[in-house]
Design a protein around this motif. Sequence first.
Motif, PDB file in Angstrom:
ATOM      1  N   VAL A 169      -1.549   4.241   3.198  1.00 41.62           N
ATOM      2  CA  VAL A 169      -0.185   4.769   3.398  1.00 41.62           C
ATOM      3  C   VAL A 169       0.880   3.973   4.108  1.00 41.62           C
ATOM      4  N   VAL A 170       0.379   3.211   4.824  1.00 44.62           N
ATOM      5  CA  VAL A 170       1.513   2.409   5.628  1.00 44.62           C
ATOM      6  C   VAL A 170       2.114   1.705   4.737  1.00 44.62           C
ATOM      7  N   PHE A 171       1.666   0.756   3.613  1.00 38.88           N
ATOM      8  CA  PHE A 171       2.614   0.114   2.488  1.00 38.88           C
ATOM      9  C   PHE A 171       3.616   0.869   1.993  1.00 38.88           C
ATOM     10  N   HIS A 172       3.246   2.041   1.580  1.00 42.98           N
ATOM     11  CA  HIS A 172       4.027   2.858   0.725  1.00 42.98           C
ATOM     12  C   HIS A 172       5.276   3.271   1.601  1.00 42.98           C
ATOM     13  N   ALA A 194       7.443   0.205   2.315  1.00 42.16           N
ATOM     14  CA  ALA A 194       8.277  -0.156   1.242  1.00 42.16           C
ATOM     15  C   ALA A 194       9.452   0.858   0.721  1.00 42.16           C
ATOM     16  N   ASN A 195       9.225   2.158   0.999  1.00 41.78           N
ATOM     17  CA  ASN A 195      10.366   3.139   0.581  1.00 41.78           C
ATOM     18  C   ASN A 195      11.060   3.507   1.875  1.00 41.78           C
ATOM     19  N   ARG A 196      10.722   4.286   3.047  1.00 40.94           N
ATOM     20  CA  ARG A 196      11.496   4.726   3.880  1.00 40.94           C
ATOM     21  C   ARG A 196      11.705   3.519   4.824  1.00 40.94           C
ATOM     22  N   GLY A 197      10.950   2.545   4.871  1.00 38.69           N
ATOM     23  CA  GLY A 197      11.286   1.460   5.763  1.00 38.69           C
ATOM     24  C   GLY A 197      12.603   0.676   5.210  1.00 38.69           C
ATOM     25  N   LEU A 198      12.474   0.532   3.827  1.00 46.32           N
ATOM     26  CA  LEU A 198      13.407  -0.467   3.319  1.00 46.32           C
ATOM     27  C   LEU A 198      14.762   0.456   3.024  1.00 46.32           C
ATOM     28  N   HIS A 199      14.367   1.821   2.947  1.00 46.63           N
ATOM     29  CA  HIS A 199      15.732   2.687   2.943  1.00 46.63           C
ATOM     30  C   HIS A 199      16.500   2.623   4.238  1.00 46.63           C
ATOM     31  N   GLU A 200      15.683   2.732   5.447  1.00 47.27           N
ATOM     32  CA  GLU A 200      16.460   2.899   6.691  1.00 47.27           C
ATOM     33  C   GLU A 200      17.142   1.461   6.952  1.00 47.27           C
ATOM     34  N   LEU A 201      16.309   0.572   6.800  1.00 47.75           N
ATOM     35  CA  LEU A 201      16.754  -0.954   7.507  1.00 47.75           C
ATOM     36  C   LEU A 201      17.847  -1.457   6.417  1.00 47.75           C
ATOM     37  N   TYR A 202      17.552  -1.443   5.137  1.00 47.88           N
ATOM     38  CA  TYR A 202      17.972  -2.414   4.211  1.00 47.88           C
ATOM     39  C   TYR A 202      19.018  -1.529   3.174  1.00 47.88           C
ATOM     40  N   GLY A 203      19.186  -0.208   3.415  1.00 51.05           N
ATOM     41  CA  GLY A 203      19.891   0.648   2.444  1.00 51.05           C
ATOM     42  C   GLY A 203      19.473   0.771   1.222  1.00 51.05           C
ATOM     43  N   VAL A 237       8.193  -5.989   4.966  1.00 53.55           N
ATOM     44  CA  VAL A 237       7.163  -5.100   4.686  1.00 53.55           C
ATOM     45  C   VAL A 237       5.763  -5.676   4.905  1.00 53.55           C
ATOM     46  N   TYR A 238       5.345  -6.780   4.342  1.00 54.25           N
ATOM     47  CA  TYR A 238       4.062  -7.388   4.373  1.00 54.25           C
ATOM     48  C   TYR A 238       3.750  -7.758   5.794  1.00 54.25           C
ATOM     49  N   ALA A 239       4.543  -8.222   6.456  1.00 55.49           N
ATOM     50  CA  ALA A 239       4.451  -8.622   7.952  1.00 55.49           C
ATOM     51  C   ALA A 239       4.015  -7.505   8.676  1.00 55.49           C
ATOM     52  N   THR A 240       4.760  -6.429   8.556  1.00 47.66           N
ATOM     53  CA  THR A 240       4.847  -5.201   9.287  1.00 47.66           C
ATOM     54  C   THR A 240       3.373  -4.359   9.026  1.00 47.66           C
ATOM     55  N   ARG A 241       3.234  -4.420   7.706  1.00 42.07           N
ATOM     56  CA  ARG A 241       1.942  -3.961   7.279  1.00 42.07           C
ATOM     57  C   ARG A 241       0.649  -4.535   8.001  1.00 42.07           C
ATOM     58  N   ASP A 242       0.728  -5.656   7.852  1.00 44.14           N
ATOM     59  CA  ASP A 242      -0.193  -6.491   8.596  1.00 44.14           C
ATOM     60  C   ASP A 242      -0.415  -6.401  10.013  1.00 44.14           C
ATOM     61  N   ILE A 243       0.728  -6.088  10.722  1.00 38.92           N
ATOM     62  CA  ILE A 243       0.731  -5.789  12.193  1.00 38.92           C
ATOM     63  C   ILE A 243       0.079  -4.177  12.326  1.00 38.92           C
ATOM     64  N   ALA A 244       0.412  -3.516  11.480  1.00 38.50           N
ATOM     65  CA  ALA A 244      -0.088  -2.009  11.637  1.00 38.50           C
ATOM     66  C   ALA A 244      -1.558  -2.098  11.197  1.00 38.50           C
ATOM     67  N   TRP A 245      -2.003  -2.833  10.174  1.00 37.89           N
ATOM     68  CA  TRP A 245      -3.529  -2.668  10.115  1.00 37.89           C
ATOM     69  C   TRP A 245      -4.276  -3.316  11.460  1.00 37.89           C
ATOM     70  N   THR A 246      -3.548  -4.331  11.925  1.00 40.25           N
ATOM     71  CA  THR A 246      -4.290  -4.936  13.187  1.00 40.25           C
ATOM     72  C   THR A 246      -4.321  -3.938  14.072  1.00 40.25           C
ATOM     73  N   GLY A 247      -3.244  -3.126  14.256  1.00 41.74           N
ATOM     74  CA  GLY A 247      -3.091  -2.115  15.338  1.00 41.74           C
ATOM     75  C   GLY A 247      -4.088  -1.008  15.049  1.00 41.74           C
ATOM     76  N   MET A 248      -4.257  -0.672  13.776  1.00 41.97           N
ATOM     77  CA  MET A 248      -5.301   0.418  13.483  1.00 41.97           C
ATOM     78  C   MET A 248      -6.847   0.064  13.880  1.00 41.97           C
ATOM     79  N   ILE A 249      -7.044  -1.326  13.623  1.00 48.71           N
ATOM     80  CA  ILE A 249      -8.208  -1.842  13.795  1.00 48.71           C
ATOM     81  C   ILE A 249      -8.422  -1.943  15.268  1.00 48.71           C
ATOM     82  N   ALA A 250      -7.471  -2.514  15.952  1.00 50.73           N
ATOM     83  CA  ALA A 250      -7.587  -2.213  17.535  1.00 50.73           C
ATOM     84  C   ALA A 250      -7.994  -0.972  18.137  1.00 50.73           C
ATOM     85  N   ALA A 251      -6.876  -0.134  17.508  1.00 52.25           N
ATOM     86  CA  ALA A 251      -7.168   1.385  18.139  1.00 52.25           C
ATOM     87  C   ALA A 251      -8.487   1.943  17.901  1.00 52.25           C
TER      88      ALA A 251
END
Length: 559
Positions: A98-101, A104-113, A217-231
């Motif tokens: 779900v993180v990519f979804h 790519a939707n709410r994130g781009l809407h809030e940051l880039y309109g 989007v892709y960089a943040t997704r990779d960071i989130a995945w790394t955080g999930m694995i670390a958690a």
Amino acid sequence: MNMTNRIRLYSGLILFAFVASHLTNHALGIISVTAMDAGREVFLFVWRSWVGTAVLVLALVAHTLTVARSAYRRRTWRGLSITDIIQYVTGIAIPPLVVFHVLANRGLHELYGLEDTYPWVLMALWHFDPWTGLQQAILVVITWVHGCVGIHMWLRLKSFYAPLVPTAYTAALLLLVLSLVGFVNGGQEVAALTKDPVWMAAYVEATALPPEASAWVYATRDIAWTGMIAALVLFGAVRGSHYLFERRKGLIVVHYPEDRRIAVEPGVTVLEASRRAGIPHASICGGRGRCSTCRVKIVEGREDLPPMEASERRVLRRIGAPDGVRLACQLQPNQTLSVIPLLPQPTPMREAFADPGYAQGAERRIAVLFADLRAFTKFAEAKLPYDVVFVMNQYCRYMGEAVEANGGRLDKFIGDGVMALFGIDSDAETGARQALETARSMSIALEQMNEALKGDLLHPMKLGIGIHLGDVIVGEMGYRNVVSFTAIGDAVNIASRLEKANKTFGTQLVFSRAVADAAGLTMDQDTARTIEIPGRDRPVRAHVLNSGQNLPETTKAKA
């Protein structure tokens, strides 16, 4: 249900509502992409407002933390049901998908309109990146299954839910299928529009984003995945360290029947100890403290147990549990103790509901009724097996209806005999009146049955009825699946002997003086008899009647 479970439930319901509304929006794709975008406006009005966003984020955080807390407190993974396994597997699978979804939707809407309309989403998933589109379809299935299983696990303990299961299952499956069909139909519609250069030019202009947007989007997704694995790794390391620390504090022993035992760390629940040792232990709600089916009787070590929390006390009060009974899923002993599980494994779903406390054993002063057909063996010898079974089923129906119509509780059918109990939920006086009125009803029912079956009977059936009032022990007794509510005690034996006394007197009804006194019934002295009971020093004073219909009408008026 304790506070943590309540938070987990309520936050889960909010997330379920979000997913259900999202899938409903997808289903509009069956009509058109325009319909999807129209539904999107309603969806965003609810969930993208500051109130909706705050509620959604809080629910997501609360649900994640409460589930993590529950998993952390679990001492063993043995004995998990298939629904528990589905919940854990799908729950772990949702975040990385779900993180990519979200980005790519709410994130781009809030940051880039970005106006993340359905044409934009479907274009991205069908035209530019079909593999991600397949992942999102899988995400829809996994998320919906996770939510529906959670709702089922909650509602299955509600008495109203069982009749609704087929409807609920059909509705859940239908919504999932319609949402996927809408997604496919919308994707095909957008794919067809890509062949129109005018539409494509307008689409590119409306969705133009700076080059760094996609990279973010892709960089943040990779960071989130790394955080999930670390958690997950951190969670496992901390839980493992905690386990080793608990082991060093010393072990306690939980003793079970048949000299079975398990050594566990202090703080492990009795239910978890049972699972760890492979000892069958009922738990319909999965150890969430909702159903009471895991309840145990404390044999030894009761004085050293930690006090009950309010949630456990509430559940035990609901079923009227006696002292010394605890919920195994909530009991975390710090000292060695001995327990006896009170319900068999597997346990039927009905046991999840509030059973009366006396089902576990109680003393009651009640009326016990025995009824038995006369000369039924001779009848059976002269008839085909089919005819015998047919007549017996008719007899059981007539007699059973007579008992239930007068507030009695059918104990059992023993061949051509019936045992029924009266006054368990009320008092001895009410029970006595109900039993006598049942005798009258049985006599009437026997005549009706003889008339209805006169073509199948060589002679009219005859009935003997005996009733006594006394102190008995009532409760659920038996072994494994052969468990039933019954009564034992001297009063049961006397009632049976009074029924047999009808053969001596040539009558239909014999009831003790104790029954007549409790019912406030005045009987003629010429009906009085003294009946010797084998194994009993004193005879029983009783009244005999040729027919249950000869009972004074005052009995019916007081019943």
